[in-house]
Design an enzyme around this catalytic site. Structure first.
Site, mmCIF file in Angstrom:
data_model
loop_
_atom_site.group_PDB
_atom_site.id
_atom_site.type_symbol
_atom_site.label_atom_id
_atom_site.label_comp_id
_atom_site.label_asym_id
_atom_site.label_seq_id
_atom_site.Cartn_x
_atom_site.Cartn_y
_atom_site.Cartn_z
ATOM 1 C CG ASP A 1 -9.026 4.602 5.739
ATOM 2 O OD1 ASP A 1 -9.625 3.775 6.303
ATOM 3 O OD2 ASP A 1 -7.867 4.710 5.349
ATOM 4 C CG HIS B 1 -6.015 -4.350 5.224
ATOM 5 N ND1 HIS B 1 -5.092 -3.464 4.995
ATOM 6 C CD2 HIS B 1 -5.339 -5.649 5.242
ATOM 7 C CE1 HIS B 1 -4.012 -3.946 5.035
ATOM 8 N NE2 HIS B 1 -3.999 -5.166 5.238
ATOM 9 C CG ASP C 1 -5.422 -1.371 8.258
ATOM 10 O OD1 ASP C 1 -4.891 -0.931 9.271
ATOM 11 O OD2 ASP C 1 -5.380 -0.946 7.053
ATOM 12 C CG HIS D 1 -8.642 1.970 1.922
ATOM 13 N ND1 HIS D 1 -7.431 1.306 1.551
ATOM 14 C CD2 HIS D 1 -8.517 2.533 3.002
ATOM 15 C CE1 HIS D 1 -6.686 1.676 2.721
ATOM 16 N NE2 HIS D 1 -7.180 2.403 3.560
ATOM 17 C CG ASP E 1 -8.630 -0.698 4.723
ATOM 18 O OD1 ASP E 1 -9.784 -0.119 5.090
ATOM 19 O OD2 ASP E 1 -7.629 -0.851 5.146
ATOM 20 C CE LYS F 1 -6.592 5.813 2.497
ATOM 21 N NZ LYS F 1 -5.593 5.928 3.790
ATOM 22 C CD GLU G 1 -4.766 -1.433 1.983
ATOM 23 O OE1 GLU G 1 -3.451 -1.894 2.621
ATOM 24 O OE2 GLU G 1 -5.659 -1.060 2.987
ATOM 25 C CD1 TRP H 1 -2.660 1.866 0.557
ATOM 26 C CD2 TRP H 1 -1.201 2.532 2.084
ATOM 27 N NE1 TRP H 1 -3.011 2.941 0.987
ATOM 28 C CE2 TRP H 1 -2.228 3.519 1.892
ATOM 29 C CE3 TRP H 1 -0.422 2.816 2.921
ATOM 30 C CZ2 TRP H 1 -2.093 4.997 2.387
ATOM 31 C CZ3 TRP H 1 -0.246 3.977 3.572
ATOM 32 C CH2 TRP H 1 -1.154 4.960 3.253
ATOM 33 C CG ASP I 1 -7.607 2.841 9.924
ATOM 34 O OD1 ASP I 1 -7.596 1.831 9.248
ATOM 35 O OD2 ASP I 1 -7.170 4.007 9.064
HETATM 36 C C1 RNT Z 1 -3.778 2.797 4.999
HETATM 37 C C2 RNT Z 1 -3.838 1.399 4.475
HETATM 38 C C3 RNT Z 1 -2.776 0.463 5.289
HETATM 39 C C4 RNT Z 1 -2.192 0.790 6.566
HETATM 40 C C5 RNT Z 1 -1.286 -0.034 7.000
HETATM 41 C C6 RNT Z 1 -0.537 0.401 8.451
HETATM 42 O O1 RNT Z 1 -4.898 3.371 4.612
HETATM 43 O O2 RNT Z 1 -4.996 1.014 4.964
HETATM 44 O O3 RNT Z 1 -2.954 -0.930 4.994
HETATM 45 O O4 RNT Z 1 -3.381 1.055 7.228
HETATM 46 O O5 RNT Z 1 -0.447 -0.508 6.008
HETATM 47 ZN ZN ZN Z 2 -5.178 -1.357 4.973
#
Ligand code: RNT
Ligand code: ZN
Length: 425
Positions: free
Chosen positions: A299, A291, A331, A267, A264, A233, A231, A190, A301
């Site tokens: 995003d 993820h 994630d 994303h 993810d 986004k 990955e 990523w 998290d």
């Molecule tokens: C970032 C991505 C990625 C990170 C990690 C830490 O938006 O989701 O996967 O969260 O690599």
């Molecule tokens: Zn991620």
């Protein structure tokens, strides 16, 4: 919180078992199946994506850990101890997901393009002793050469090549993990590359990204030990207008280069469903990496909880019989609560979602659907939600010698008192 007695758990399980049997579901088989699923727990929840390269911590990359809960891991051994503590409270055998910045170089600065499997010896030994799998990620942020917001798409070929070498070094490390542990390591790429404001040129950064990725992936590796994932986004902080590695970019890349695609859940546009993408993407890619995350408005998290989106993802994996082709990872990085609790809550939520999916009578639901009996389908879908899943989950925890959902907090608080509180800031 009080704890249910083992006898009560066993009794409730026996009743639940009969209830599920009336729908043709064998709970014993379900539990064996659940036990075979391993989830990759992200190291970076343990220290707010800090890593052990320097004392710099997370910078740039458009991602952000917020909160100042005391007691975060400051060294590899602290992080391993914390992860051990978390794994003691999670039923099953799982995986640990490392980032390149979690190397152990004995205090010597090693440039990112010079890291080697040796710098991860401590992690490999730790994982081998515990029968854990390891996954890996190159780190394309928290570095002066990423400060411009560009890495693999950098217009300066010297900088771009530096990051290509980092990616190549990381694949070698991932492969070493796989060989050492005898199970494939997924190395996930990523990058944060993008622009805050409207770009005049969306094309050339993406052309450079294809070239960089092709250079990184140019060495073939045995899929028994190593798998590549990419990955995409939608946007990041400071890359609101443009992200070079978009979903479409990586979907095309993964299909043509035969890599895994990483989805993810934070994303995409907030109304998009990652669950819905699974059966489309898997028609065309070799497999998926997930993820699993929880975005709130962006995003963000947040810690994964047992909510609609996570359940929908688990349902797709089970109903579509995709578990063999999908690597599940978490994630999130929440620094505002006890970090071990964050891990345990997220991992247990994912497992519960999978359990609920495995306890769903998909044959009956499909039968209704095939005969266009949508009334019956909806009635059954609603009924399934309140079947006694919790009794099966409690029993699973009991059999795996981990505390029930309403009992693990006291273990965490004891560890906080005895270990985390002594760490200081
Ligand atoms: C970032 C991505 C990625 C990170 C990690 C830490 O938006 O989701 O996967 O969260 O690599
Ligand atoms: Zn991620």
């Amino acid at each position: 919180m009080s704890q249910a007695s083992n006898v009560l758990v066993e009794k409730a399980y026996q009743l639940a078992k009969e209830r599920y049997a009336s729908w043709g579901i064998d709970t014993e088989k379900v539990l064996t199946r659940l036990q075979s699923i391993s989830i990759s727990m992200q190291c970076w929840q343990g220290d707010d994506v800090g890593g052990f390269e320097s004392s710099g911590g997370l910078s740039g990359g458009g991602i952000l850990a917020t909160g100042a809960y005391p007691g975060k891991a400051r060294t590899p051994s602290e992080l391993r101890a914390d992860a051990d503590m978390a794994f003691r409270l999670i039923p099953g055998k799982h995986r640990f997901n490392l980032h390149a910045i979690y190397l152990e170089s004995g205090g010597v600065r090693v440039e990112r393009d010079e890291i080697e499997p040796n710098h991860f010896r401590g992690w490999m030994d730790w994982a081998a002793e515990r029968g854990l799998g390891l996954d890996f990620n190159p780190t394309f942020f928290s570095h002066p050469l990423a400060a411009s917001g560009f890495t693999l798409t950098h217009p300066d070929d010297g900088v771009r090549r530096f990051w290509v070498r980092h990616g190549q070094a990381c694949r070698r490390i991932g492969e070493a993990f796989g060989r050492h542990l005898g199970k494939p390591c997924v190395t996930n790429i990523w990058i944060p590359d993008g622009m805050k404001d409207l770009p005049a040129d969306r094309k050339r950064p993406r052309e450079r990204l294809v070239r960089s990725l092709d250079e990184i992936l140019s060495v073939p590796m045995d899929p028994a030990y190593h798998r590549d994932a990419v990955e995409g986004k939608l946007f990041g902080i400071g890359s609101e207008a443009y992200v070079a590695g978009s979903h479409e970019f990586y979907l095309g890349y993964a299909i043509t280069r035969k890599t895994l695609l990483c989805l993810d859940s934070g994303h995409f546009h907030p109304t998009e469903s990652v669950a819905d993408k699974i059966s489309s993407v898997l028609l065309f890619t070799e497999g998926l990496l997930l993820h699993v995350s929880r975005g709130i408005r962006w995003d963000s998290d947040h810690v994964v909880i047992l909510g609609d989106e996570v359940q929908a993802i688990a349902n797709e994996l089970v109903a579509g019989d995709y578990l063999g082709r999908v690597f599940i990872g978490l994630d999130f990085f929440d620094a505002s609560i006890n970090r071990i609790a964050a891990w345990v809550i997220g991992m247990r939520a994912m497992l519960k979602a999978l359990l609920a999916a495995l306890l769903t009578p998909w044959d009956h639901l499909r039968e209704f659907e095939d005969s266009m009996n949508y009334t019956g389908r909806l009635v059954l879908m609603e009924a399934v939600k309140t079947l006694p899943m919790s009794a099966v989950w409690d029993y699973y925890c009991l059999k795996h010698d981990v505390p029930l959902d309403d009992a693990f907090l006291s273990d965490i608080l004891r560890y906080e008192n005895e270990v985390l509180s002594k760490r200081g800031h």
